[in-house]
Design an enzyme around this catalytic site. Structure first.
Site, PDB file in Angstrom:
ATOM      1  N   ASP A 125      11.219  21.516   0.184  1.00  0.00           N
ATOM      2  CA  ASP A 125      12.372  20.946   0.881  1.00  0.00           C
ATOM      3  C   ASP A 125      12.606  19.547   0.311  1.00  0.00           C
ATOM      4  O   ASP A 125      12.001  19.171  -0.698  1.00  0.00           O
ATOM      5  CB  ASP A 125      12.147  20.933   2.402  1.00  0.00           C
ATOM      6  CG  ASP A 125      11.231  19.789   2.839  1.00  0.00           C
ATOM      7  OD1 ASP A 125      10.496  19.238   1.986  1.00  0.00           O
ATOM      8  OD2 ASP A 125      11.251  19.419   4.020  1.00  0.00           O
ATOM      9  N   LYS A 155      13.521  29.925   0.152  1.00  0.00           N
ATOM     10  CA  LYS A 155      12.842  28.892   0.948  1.00  0.00           C
ATOM     11  C   LYS A 155      12.499  29.433   2.344  1.00  0.00           C
ATOM     12  O   LYS A 155      11.385  29.261   2.831  1.00  0.00           O
ATOM     13  CB  LYS A 155      13.736  27.657   1.063  1.00  0.00           C
ATOM     14  CG  LYS A 155      13.056  26.527   1.796  1.00  0.00           C
ATOM     15  CD  LYS A 155      13.927  25.299   1.876  1.00  0.00           C
ATOM     16  CE  LYS A 155      13.490  24.444   3.035  1.00  0.00           C
ATOM     17  NZ  LYS A 155      14.597  23.849   3.757  1.00  0.00           N
TER      18      LYS A 155
END
Ligand code: SF4
Length: 222
Positions: free
Chosen positions: A152, A134
């Site tokens: 997210d 991420k």
């Protein structure tokens, strides 16, 4: 929601392949200010900010980095102090021991293997200590070379509500999204969902009546 209502709603809004473009276009108009909320002036500051943002808010990170970046300007600066001093300087972002270790390991590798320059590819970025997929995706996208879609909590919730994925695992959600979202939109797409999630499609109380894509959303309550 019972299965029959979900199937009914999916039929009403049509296939996701036809909805994705108008959804991106409308959200881009609605949230034209949607960008990363972290403050940085260089590629190194971007990388550090994103690494510090794990498990805390962007506002909190910006507060810490406003003084941190005056003291630490180059990779060498993070290695010139004791680990404990760096821990104190980033304490307010939480998980400070782990983050300080990751930062120092990353700076070491940047100097040893990348001439002190932040790399741009996901395989290189994810080799840096403490840089998971991420973080690497966020950094690559901000550097203008997105190689995936950042997932997210907002991106996950909205992608599910919009019927773009049935998955729960971020890696599988990203796999669904890269198949669906045009490559040119990989960078801005997460920002659009994040800002729409913050402003309109709240986790507990989505404001469907004020939502510009409610006719394209199978979860709309309008
Ligand atoms: S219609 Fe409602 S559930 Fe769908 S995206 Fe908009 S606010 Fe979220």
């Amino acid at each position: 929601m019972p299965r029959s209502f979900v199937a009914e709603a999916r039929k009403r809004v049509g296939p996701k392949k036809l909805r994705i473009r108008p959804i991106v276009e409308r959200l881009a108009v609605e949230h034209e200010d949607a960008t990363i909320a972290l403050t940085f002036r260089s590629e190194l500051e971007l990388l550090v900010s994103v690494m510090l943002s794990a498990q805390t808010t962007d506002v909190n990170v910006n507060r810490v980095t406003s003084t941190l970046f005056e003291k630490y300007r180059r990779p060498e600066d993070y290695l010139a102090v004791e680990q404990e001093e760096l821990e104190r300087d980033i304490f307010a972002t939480g998980f400070y021991r782990q983050k300080a270790r990751s930062l120092r390991g990353t700076m070491r590798m940047l100097l040893d293997e990348f001439d002190g320059v932040v790399p741009r590819t996901l395989p290189e970025l994810t080799r840096l200590p403490g840089v998971a997929r991420k973080t690497a995706n966020v950094v690559a996208a901000e550097l203008g070379t997105p190689q995936g879609v950042v997932v997210d909590t907002h991106v996950r919730r909205l992608s599910q509500r919009l019927g773009f994925t049935r998955q729960e695992d971020p890696v599988k959600i990203e796999r669904d999204l890269v198949r669906l979202v045009p490559r040119a939109d990989w960078g801005r797409f997460p920002h659009l969902l994040i800002w729409h999630g913050r402003r309109v499609c709240d986790a507990r109380r989505p404001r469907c009546e004020d939502c510009v894509i409610n006719d394209l959303c199978p979860s709309s309550r309008v």
